[in-house]
Design an enzyme around this catalytic site. Structure first.
Site, PDB file in Angstrom:
ATOM      1  N   SER A  14     -52.408 -40.794-112.233  1.00  0.00           N
ATOM      2  CA  SER A  14     -51.089 -40.253-111.892  1.00  0.00           C
ATOM      3  C   SER A  14     -50.952 -39.956-110.398  1.00  0.00           C
ATOM      4  CB  SER A  14     -50.787 -39.005-112.731  1.00  0.00           C
ATOM      5  OG  SER A  14     -51.827 -38.065-112.621  1.00  0.00           O
ATOM      6  N   ARG A  35     -58.613 -49.533-112.696  1.00  0.00           N
ATOM      7  CA  ARG A  35     -59.833 -49.940-113.405  1.00  0.00           C
ATOM      8  C   ARG A  35     -59.517 -50.846-114.586  1.00  0.00           C
ATOM      9  NH1 ARG A  35     -62.072 -47.499-117.636  1.00  0.00           N
ATOM     10  NH2 ARG A  35     -60.701 -45.696-117.370  1.00  0.00           N
ATOM     11  N   LYS A 194     -60.023 -24.418-106.737  1.00  0.00           N
ATOM     12  CA  LYS A 194     -58.803 -24.036-107.458  1.00  0.00           C
ATOM     13  C   LYS A 194     -58.775 -24.641-108.858  1.00  0.00           C
ATOM     14  CE  LYS A 194     -56.495 -28.087-107.283  1.00  0.00           C
ATOM     15  NZ  LYS A 194     -55.648 -28.802-108.252  1.00  0.00           N
ATOM     16  N   GLU A 284     -61.005 -31.946-113.457  1.00  0.00           N
ATOM     17  CA  GLU A 284     -62.124 -31.953-112.508  1.00  0.00           C
ATOM     18  C   GLU A 284     -62.932 -30.652-112.532  1.00  0.00           C
ATOM     19  OE1 GLU A 284     -63.199 -34.463-110.949  1.00  0.00           O
ATOM     20  OE2 GLU A 284     -61.640 -35.735-110.134  1.00  0.00           O
TER      21      GLU A 284
END
Length: 334
Positions: A14, A35, A194, A284
């Site tokens: 995105s 990919r 964050k 992440e």
């Protein structure tokens, strides 16, 4: 605005796709490497990326391929937008086809597991380039809002301000406003930590905890981010800006933010595997919390929120137990 003849965006998720749109809207010719060939083909044939940005029409200047060397060939700007833990393996394959003076732009917000290296450090090491060829883009940049051309701003950080300025000009549009900064360490740490704080925020939200708790997580989360940053040589003022507070507020408060949403699944009592299946995108912070914890311990920096997120994610600790542990720490001055 300063258009570039050819830009490669390596990563068809995105944010990579939205960033390609920004570059094209600013006048550059852009090739996305995806990919999966099905994603690349959809972009080529329909002008959209239905898997990651459904309903968003991309400019005609954007094309796509699943052949990375083809995307990279002749690109003066190479944008890296892959999941942070896959960067080293991918870049090792791509390094040989990079233009000798290409500027490498990192959109990734993570710390590498095992090495505790920031993404710019992984790029320098793996691609064999000088640190001044790497520029980091970080800020409150939720891809769907930017793809819808809602006003947003970001930080373009690099030790070579001339290169950072070239990137700044290449992504300046009526809806996207970039600011340059020379604090690469601060920009990268703000973006990485964050994600972990947003996981905690999501957990607290799902547990029904209120605004006081959530304000505490944002504020104390920023404090532990800045502590680690200063220990690593960052400018503490960076954390008061877009790459620090700005990114943290967006990632915590928005239901579009994948780390916050992942945290909500954990806060409802789901396992890591169940949360991953439900969100279907890379959060992440789940992996980075391990690396950030290791980095903080190596530098003797206390990061209690990060520690508890790591325990919930990877040690199976009940979120309520983690909250109690946070609140029962020894009191001290702010």
């Amino acid at each position: 605005m300063s258009a570039l003849s050819h830009v490669a965006v390596l990563g068809g998720g995105s944010w990579g796709t939205a960033f390609a749109k920004i570059l094209a809207d600013a006048g550059s010719e852009v090739t996305i490497w995806a990919r999966r060939d099905s994603v690349a083909e959809a972009i080529r044939t329909t002008g959209m990326n239905p898997d990651y940005l459904p309903g968003v029409r991309l400019p005609e200047r954007v094309t796509a391929t699943s052949d990375a060397p083809k995307a990279i060939a002749g690109a003066g700007l190479v944008v890296l937008a892959v999941p942070s833990q896959t960067l080293r393996g991918n870049l090792a394959e791509w390094a040989g086809v990079l233009d000798p003076d290409a500027t490498l732009v990192s959109l990734m917000k993570g710390i590498e597991l095992g090495t505790t290296k920031r993404m710019s450090e992984v790029i320098v090491e793996t691609a064999g380039v000088a640190p001044d060829r790497v520029v980091v883009v970080s800020g409150p940049n939720l891809a769907p809002e930017i793809a819808a051309e809602q006003p947003a701003a970001t930080v373009v950080a690099g030790t070579d301000i001339d290169r950072a300025t070239v990137v700044q000009r290449a992504i300046t549009t009526p809806y996207f406003r970039p600011y340059t900064n020379d604090d690469v360490i601060g920009a990268e740490l703000g973006g990485a930590v964050k994600n972990v704080i947003a996981l905690a925020y999501g957990i607290a939200t799902a547990m029904g905890l209120g605004d006081n708790t959530r304000a505490m997580l944002i504020t104390r989360g920023l404090a532990e981010t800045a502590r680690l940053g200063v220990a690593l040589g960052a400018d503490p003022l960076t954390f008061a800006g877009l790459a620090g507070m700005g990114d943290l507020v967006a990632s915590c408060s928005s239901p579009l933010a994948r780390n916050r949403m992942f945290g909500e699944h954990l806060g409802r009592g789901e396992t890591l595997e169940q949360a991953q299946a439900a969100t279907r995108q890379t959060a992440e912070g789940v992996k980075s919390c391990l690396a950030i914890r290791d980095l903080s311990r190596a530098h003797g920096v206390e990061m209690p929120i990060t520690e508890q997120v790591e325990r919930v994610c990877h040690e199976g600790v009940n979120p309520r137990t983690a909250v109690i542990a946070l609140m029962s720490r020894t009191t001290k001055p702010e």
